[in-house]
Design an enzyme around this catalytic site. Structure first.
Site, PDB file in Angstrom:
ATOM      1  N   ASN A  58       0.836  -1.202   0.000  1.00  0.00           N
ATOM      2  CA  ASN A  58       0.000   0.000   0.000  1.00  0.00           C
ATOM      3  C   ASN A  58       0.878   1.262   0.000  1.00  0.00           C
ATOM      4  OD1 ASN A  58      -2.757   1.218   2.069  1.00  0.00           O
ATOM      5  ND2 ASN A  58      -2.349   1.440  -0.078  1.00  0.00           N
ATOM      6  N   ARG A  87       8.299   6.765  -2.421  1.00  0.00           N
ATOM      7  CA  ARG A  87       8.339   6.788  -0.959  1.00  0.00           C
ATOM      8  C   ARG A  87       9.013   5.551  -0.388  1.00  0.00           C
ATOM      9  NH1 ARG A  87       5.353   6.936   4.310  1.00  0.00           N
ATOM     10  NH2 ARG A  87       3.793   5.469   3.640  1.00  0.00           N
ATOM     11  N   ARG A 109       3.901   0.047   8.825  1.00  0.00           N
ATOM     12  CA  ARG A 109       4.787  -1.036   8.405  1.00  0.00           C
ATOM     13  C   ARG A 109       5.934  -1.269   9.381  1.00  0.00           C
ATOM     14  NH1 ARG A 109       3.547   2.628   4.965  1.00  0.00           N
ATOM     15  NH2 ARG A 109       2.183   2.210   3.185  1.00  0.00           N
ATOM     16  N   LYS A 148       0.946 -11.812  -1.237  1.00  0.00           N
ATOM     17  CA  LYS A 148       1.645 -11.033  -2.257  1.00  0.00           C
ATOM     18  C   LYS A 148       3.096 -10.776  -1.887  1.00  0.00           C
ATOM     19  CE  LYS A 148       2.497  -8.159  -5.636  1.00  0.00           C
ATOM     20  NZ  LYS A 148       2.943  -6.944  -5.062  1.00  0.00           N
ATOM     21  N   PRO A 178       3.847 -13.365  -8.198  1.00  0.00           N
ATOM     22  CA  PRO A 178       3.148 -12.360  -7.373  1.00  0.00           C
ATOM     23  C   PRO A 178       1.815 -11.995  -7.988  1.00  0.00           C
ATOM     24  CG  PRO A 178       5.446 -11.762  -7.670  1.00  0.00           C
ATOM     25  CD  PRO A 178       5.177 -12.916  -8.588  1.00  0.00           C
TER      26      PRO A 178
END
Length: 279
Positions: free
Chosen positions: A127, A132, A176, A218, A235
């Site tokens: 996400n 970034r 995360r 994933k 994936p």
DNA sequence: GCCCAGGTATAAA
DNA sequence: TTTATACATGGG
């Protein structure tokens, strides 16, 4: 793939089987940057490299690479021993619908990245967007990695295992951070045995990775493909599911065989190039 | 400001 | 077993 040694460094033929931008900007790695002139500078395995195409010479130049250990390291990293042209032809022969798709990323190669680094970067990728992710990875290295020359190596799992979410605040990695710590702790404790993932049956390898909080289907598949070079990994994200339904109804990833991961790249890039066909 | 990012954990249908 | 939501943050 053969290479030649020149004053500039190690040079390999610039064929259709190796495209720097396709390989380094496809989202499989996060520590390479391109300057204005098509030169990519990156960091892997504690080594720094600048690499670029020389259109006139028809080569890809690994600048300043003059020793055998360096050559061997980067040849392995860029997977030069595998004939991607032959793989592409084989895949397109076995799956004719892939033939037109391979045109959109024919020069992509699956890098041989380090398992631990790939695990962390793909945890961070969820996400999230590539610019970034790159920033977070860089802050992870500068804050916790060992200095190597002017750069910083990727921090070892042991370095992160004892930290807290607050310690990781400088990364600005959001939710995360706790996933990163889970990975570091399980790897350090041995519950996730990264070297074993090279040879474990795929289902067991997936299960081992998914013990980590924040590693779902994933991310596990990405780690196996990009970090362990398990080319049968495939994936599967939202885009890929739609692409599979649209172009390969009834197919399962394993139907693509030993090189499913490469087929996945062709399909992925094709689907991204034709978003109108998925609306 | 707003939308969204190659997801995952968690809580409901 | 499938479907909805929050999640932290910042790039475009």
């Amino acid at each position: 793939m053969e290479y030649q040694q020149t004053k500039r460094g190690m040079e390999i033929p610039r064929t259709a089987d190796f495209d720097l931008a396709q390989t380094l900007e496809c989202g499989q790695c996060f520590r390479w940057e391109q300057d204005g002139q098509g030169r990519f500078t990156g960091f892997a395995g504690g080594r720094r490299l600048s690499i670029r195409e020389d259109g006139a010479a028809g080569t890809i130049v690994l600048e300043g690479i003059h020793t055998e250990p360096e050559r061997a390291f980067w040849a392995d990293y860029f997977d030069l021993a595998l004939d991607y042209g032959a793989v592409r032809q084989q895949l397109c022969r076995e799956h004719p619908d892939l033939a037109c798709m391979a045109e959109f990323a024919p020069g992509i190669r699956i890098l041989r990245q380090e398992p631990w680094e790939a695990l962390c970067t793909f945890i961070l990728s969820q996400n999230n967007n590539i610019p970034r992710i790159k920033g977070i990875v860089q802050r992870l290295c500068t804050n916790f990695g060992e200095p190597v020359g002017e750069q910083f190596a990727f921090p070892a799992p042991e370095r992160l295992a004892g930290l807290t979410v607050d310690d990781l605040a400088p990364l600005r990695s959001g939710f995360r951070a706790k996933y990163l710590l889970s990975a570091a702790q399980l790897v350090t404790a041995g519950a996730v045995d990264l070297p074993a993932l090279y040879t474990l049956p795929m289902e067991q390898a997936r299960a081992m990775l998914r013990q980590i909080t924040g590693v779902g289907a994933k991310v596990a598949e990405c780690v196996l493909l990009y970090g362990l070079h398990r080319l049968e990994a495939f994936p599967m994200d939202v885009w890929m599911k739609r692409a599979m339904q649209a172009f390969f109804p009834g197919y399962a990833p394993e139907d693509f065989g030993a090189y499913a991961g490469i087929a996945q790249q062709y399909l992925f890039h094709y689907s991204r190039s034709h978003p109108e066909r998925f609306s």
